[in-house]
Design a protein around this motif. Sequence first.
Motif: not given
Length: 141
Positions: A78-88, A112-118, A122-124
């Motif tokens: 779920l977190i992986h998918y959310r980060v991919q959606a955020a990247q888009r 969000f910042y923590r999971e994205f960076r992990k 890099e930061t969003p």
Amino acid sequence: MLLQICSLLLRHYDTDTIDAWHQFYSKYAVVRSGLTYIQSHYHENITLEHVAEAMALSPSRTRHLFVEVMGMGVRAYLIHYRVQAAQRLLVQTNMAVEEVAERCGFQSVSSFYREFRKRVKETPVSYKKRCLGLTGDGPQS
């Protein structure tokens, strides 16, 4: 596409391996309904119970089957998918980082910042700048 890859691989292996692929595919077919649920509802507050209901399994069986097939747990996917959606969204829209975090189902901007960076390393904000070719030096010629 995944099925095409599996089909090509099956042609080069013996029957014992083919039986293993059939077992894997039948498990993947069950997990696929959970993946579809997550992909349709990632912006909501999803629990293991929600995904288990979509897969018509118990939460315990869902947890084990998901890890066996996907190589990660429901929450991690779920977190992986959310980060991919955020990247888009970061690259394809003018949304603020806070709005992207909310749209993608993160409970707070800090998570969000923590999971994205992990996951992205890099930061969003830096990701968006890099993808869009922006720098802090002003307009480029």
